[in-house]
Design an enzyme around this catalytic site. Structure first.
Site, short mmCIF file in Angstrom:
data_model
loop_
_atom_site.label_atom_id
_atom_site.label_comp_id
_atom_site.label_asym_id
_atom_site.label_seq_id
_atom_site.Cartn_x
_atom_site.Cartn_y
_atom_site.Cartn_z
N GLY A 27 40.25 43.03 31.00
CA GLY A 27 40.76 41.90 30.23
C GLY A 27 42.26 41.91 30.06
N ASN A 28 42.74 41.09 29.11
CA ASN A 28 44.17 40.79 28.96
C ASN A 28 44.71 40.37 30.32
OD1 ASN A 28 46.52 40.39 27.54
ND2 ASN A 28 47.27 42.45 27.93
N HIS A 33 45.42 39.72 38.04
CA HIS A 33 43.96 39.57 38.01
C HIS A 33 43.54 38.24 38.66
CE1 HIS A 33 44.39 42.21 34.28
NE2 HIS A 33 43.54 42.89 35.02
N GLN A 57 36.87 55.89 30.01
CA GLN A 57 38.00 56.24 30.86
C GLN A 57 39.29 56.48 30.07
OE1 GLN A 57 37.56 52.32 32.92
NE2 GLN A 57 39.77 52.39 33.15
N GLY A 145 42.82 45.98 42.87
CA GLY A 145 44.25 45.90 43.16
C GLY A 145 44.77 47.24 43.67
N LYS A 146 45.78 47.16 44.56
CA LYS A 146 46.38 48.38 45.08
C LYS A 146 47.28 49.07 44.07
CE LYS A 146 46.67 47.62 50.05
NZ LYS A 146 47.64 47.58 51.17
N LEU A 182 52.65 43.94 37.79
CA LEU A 182 51.98 43.36 36.63
C LEU A 182 50.90 44.31 36.14
CD1 LEU A 182 51.63 39.55 37.46
CD2 LEU A 182 53.54 40.80 36.43
N SER A 184 48.28 45.01 32.39
CA SER A 184 47.95 44.60 31.02
C SER A 184 48.76 45.40 30.01
CB SER A 184 46.46 44.80 30.76
OG SER A 184 45.72 44.07 31.69
N ARG A 185 49.18 46.60 30.40
CA ARG A 185 49.92 47.45 29.45
C ARG A 185 51.39 47.06 29.33
NH1 ARG A 185 46.05 51.62 31.31
NH2 ARG A 185 45.00 52.43 29.46
O1 PAF Z 1 41.27 48.84 36.86
C1 PAF Z 1 40.65 48.56 35.81
O2 PAF Z 1 40.97 47.58 35.12
C2 PAF Z 1 39.53 49.48 35.34
O3 PAF Z 1 39.78 50.80 35.66
C3 PAF Z 1 38.15 49.04 35.85
C4 PAF Z 1 38.07 49.12 37.37
C5 PAF Z 1 37.87 47.60 35.41
C6 PAF Z 1 37.07 49.94 35.28
O4 PAF Z 1 37.04 49.90 33.88
#
Ligand code: PAF
Length: 280
Positions: A27-28, A33, A57, A145-146, A182, A184-185
């Site tokens: 998200g965010n 994305h 994670q 994404g890479k 880019l 989200s953080r």
């Molecule tokens: O890259 C991410 O945003 C996360 O690590 C993922 C792949 C959605 C798993 O939570």
């Protein structure tokens, strides 16, 4: 776009579909994305996205609690993009109804280095949730994404070893005009740090130019780049020049003979940890 919060509702939406293209996210959402969603659209139908901030994670001192949760804004962006047919946004009870004691344990040679070394448990958490999400969505393709280069390699390798029938597509890193990848953080960065943050990209860009111009002493390239960032106030976790195929250190003769390389970097500016990479 349909928004579903349960696995049952997701399966109802996807019944009979064999060509789904999937983009998992936390998200965010930003333009990076949305670019993944566009690519998904070109490779499958329907497109399914997920938004789930995956506790597994995050390390104990990481930003799980403060990670930006912006579901309503995200839905609006996806509606505008018109690429996604179903958004799966489960809560923790839905995805982890009981403690997740079965986990995917990535191999040390790929999962225990770089990000895995600096964020113990991170890749177990990522691979475990991705496997669960794949099992819920059962996509034919999934797009990553890479920017999260090592994550992409681990997921590819997990799919290969578990013989999952999912093709993993890689999307180029989407960058702001000044080159910052880019993420989200990036919202955590103060205005001052935001303008400085491009230094991570320009520094690894300098390393890439040096390699393209024939430099082969990767140890000193890494050290120079790291010293430069430290002199600018960054706390550097690593600047690493690795082989693209397995993220292992290249020998100097491999560097000299044109082995395909990738420069990976992770560093903190203030409290914000950023990662980036460039292929050579
Ligand atoms: O890259 C991410 O945003 C996360 O690590 C993922 C792949 C959605 C798993 O939570």
């Amino acid at each position: 776009m349909k928004v579903v919060h349960t696995i049952e509702a997701l399966r109802d939406q996807l019944r009979g579909q064999t060509r789904a293209a999937f983009v998992p996210t936390m998200g965010n959402l930003h333009a990076g994305h949305l670019a993944l969603m566009k690519t998904a659209r070109q490779h499958g139908d329907p497109v399914v996205a997920s938004i789930f901030v995956n506790r597994l994670q995050f390390g104990p001192n990481e930003d799980f609690e403060k990670y930006p949760r912006t579901l309503l804004d995200d839905i609006e962006k996806l509606e505008k993009g018109r690429d996604v047919y179903v958004l799966f946004a489960p809560d923790e009870r839905e995805l982890y109804p009981e403690p997740q004691t079965f986990r995917v344990q990535p191999p040390d040679d790929l999962g225990g280095i770089l990000e895995g070394e600096h964020r113990p448990g991170f890749f177990d958490g990522v691979c475990t949730v991705v496997l669960k999400l794949f099992s819920c969505v059962q996509p034919r393709v999934a797009v990553f994404g890479k920017k999260d280069y090592q994550q992409l390699m681990l997921i590819r390798s997990m799919c290969r070893q578990f013989q999952l029938p999912v093709e993993i597509l890689a999307h180029e890193t989407v960058r702001a005009d000044d080159g910052l990848a880019l993420s989200s953080r990036n919202v955590y960065l103060s205005a001052e740090h935001r303008s400085q943050a491009t230094e991570l990209y320009t520094t690894i860009g300098g390393v890439r130019d040096a390699l393209l111009n024939g430099a082969t002493d990767i140890g000193s390239l890494q050290t120079l780049a790291s010293h430069f960032l430290k002199s600018r106030g960054w706390q550097v976790d690593y600047i690493a020049i690795r082989r693209q195929r397995d993220l292992l250190l290249p020998t100097s003769s491999e560097v000299a003979s044109g082995e395909r390389l990738v420069i990976l970097a992770a560093a903190k500016l203030g409290q914000t940890r950023l990662i980036d990479n460039l292929e050579v």
